[in-house]
Write an enzyme that holds these catalytic residues in place. Structure first.
Site, short mmCIF file in Angstrom:
data_model
loop_
_atom_site.label_atom_id
_atom_site.label_comp_id
_atom_site.label_asym_id
_atom_site.label_seq_id
_atom_site.Cartn_x
_atom_site.Cartn_y
_atom_site.Cartn_z
N LYS A 121 38.05 39.53 36.69
CA LYS A 121 37.81 38.55 35.92
C LYS A 121 38.44 38.72 34.85
CE LYS A 121 33.55 41.83 37.04
NZ LYS A 121 33.33 43.04 37.30
N GLN A 169 33.73 49.51 36.13
CA GLN A 169 33.37 49.16 37.63
C GLN A 169 33.24 49.93 38.31
OE1 GLN A 169 33.87 45.24 37.99
NE2 GLN A 169 32.79 45.76 40.51
N ASP A 173 27.95 45.08 30.53
CA ASP A 173 27.36 44.65 31.87
C ASP A 173 25.77 44.88 31.42
OD1 ASP A 173 28.48 44.59 34.37
OD2 ASP A 173 29.67 46.32 33.73
N1 GUN Z 1 30.05 46.02 41.23
C1 GUN Z 1 29.28 45.66 41.48
N2 GUN Z 1 29.36 44.30 40.15
C2 GUN Z 1 29.16 44.65 39.72
C3 GUN Z 1 29.41 44.42 37.53
O1 GUN Z 1 28.60 43.54 37.61
N3 GUN Z 1 29.60 45.36 36.73
C4 GUN Z 1 29.96 46.64 37.23
N4 GUN Z 1 30.75 47.14 36.38
N5 GUN Z 1 30.38 47.12 38.77
C5 GUN Z 1 29.87 46.00 39.38
#
Ligand code: GUN
Length: 286
Positions: A51, A95, A118
């Site tokens: 990311k 996350q 998100d």
């Molecule tokens: N953990 C697995 N997929 C995601 C996601 O799309 N966003 C976040 N914040 N955590 C995750």
């Protein structure tokens, strides 16, 4: 047909990079994303790194806040408050999963909904359920964008979503069933307590797999010509692997996503889209 998420994501990211450069020239500030990593899932570290790299490549600023296992709920609350208040931060991503002693729910609710890239805040999930505009969770948004890119419309089709997580299954089912030209599917949600999973899957014109169980779905569960979107990704002795047995399902499917290189890259592209949208919404004269 192989649905190339990597290539599609690259195309989106290239367009986004051009738009970002133009906005930076006018506004004098780049979009900013803050990523909080407070967990010990090894995959999370890789996701967070990817990311960050994607942000930098697009011309965004990115800041990663990696916390040790001793971090407290209160500390994370303060961090979220601080990031909410910062005018150079447009998006905040917590996350998941967090360390076991932490509770993600109050933290996700604490993120300013305008910075919730998100789309996990209850307000934004509510907006999705009501069909109102707002940031959409990145993985299901990436799935929808990938289908759109290949002209695969679920309109009027039978869609089966296997998995009911808040991150993927639930929002994806809402998106597929939305009253919108690119949606309008008839949606069934299956999960670990579904009695006849095989029969349900066999009825699907569009089959979405988000179980997180490697090769759980074989060719005997897929209708001839179905579109198979595999959201699962597991690390096995023989490398990364999705929820379906790719080699077995490939000859039967009308279209299928590979793992890796399918949905994963689309998730990151959608995070960039959400961050850029939050940035544009924060500008005085958009
Ligand atoms: N953990 C697995 N997929 C995601 C996601 O799309 N966003 C976040 N914040 N955590 C995750």
């Amino acid at each position: 047909m192989l649905l190339d998420g990597k290539g599609t994501a690259l195309k989106i990211r290239t367009e986004l990079k051009t738009e970002t450069a133009a906005l930076l020239a006018v506004r004098g500030r780049a979009p900013g994303l803050a990523v909080i990593l407070a967990g010990d899932d090894p995959a999370s570290r890789i996701y967070v790194r990817n990311k960050r790299l994607a942000c930098e490549e697009a011309g965004f600023r990115s800041e990663t806040f990696e916390k040790p296992p001793s971090v407290s709920q209160k500390e994370l609350e303060y961090l979220v408050d601080e990031l909410n208040a910062r005018t150079d931060i447009d998006g905040i991503l917590l996350q998941l999963p967090l360390f076991a002693h932490l509770d993600s729910r109050p933290l996700l609710q604490r993120i300013d909904p305008a910075k919730d890239v998100d789309g996990f805040h209850p307000q934004n999930m509510g907006r999705l359920a009501l069909g109102l505009p707002g940031p959409r969770p990145c993985t299901p948004a990436g799935v929808m964008a990938l289908l759109r890119h290949y002209g695969l419309s679920p309109h009027g089709k039978r869609a089966v979503v296997v998995g009911r997580s808040n991150i993927v299954g639930k929002p994806l089912a809402l998106m597929l069933g939305a009253d919108a030209p690119e949606a309008n599917a008839t949606v069934t949600i299956c999960h670990s307590r579904t009695p006849n999973l095989r029969e349900e899957c066999l009825r699907a014109d569009f089959l979405f797999l988000a179980l997180g169980r490697p090769k759980a779905v074989g060719a005997d569960m897929v209708k001839e010509g179905a579109v198979v979107v595999d959201v699962g990704i597991s690390r096995t002795e023989r490398g990364l692997c999705g929820d379906c047995d790719f080699e077995a399902v490939l000859p039967k499917a009308g279209a299928i996503t590979p793992v890796p290189g399918g949905v994963g890259p689309m998730t990151i592209a959608m995070l960039l889209v959400n961050t850029l949208n939050a940035y544009k919404a924060s500008l005085p004269n958009p």
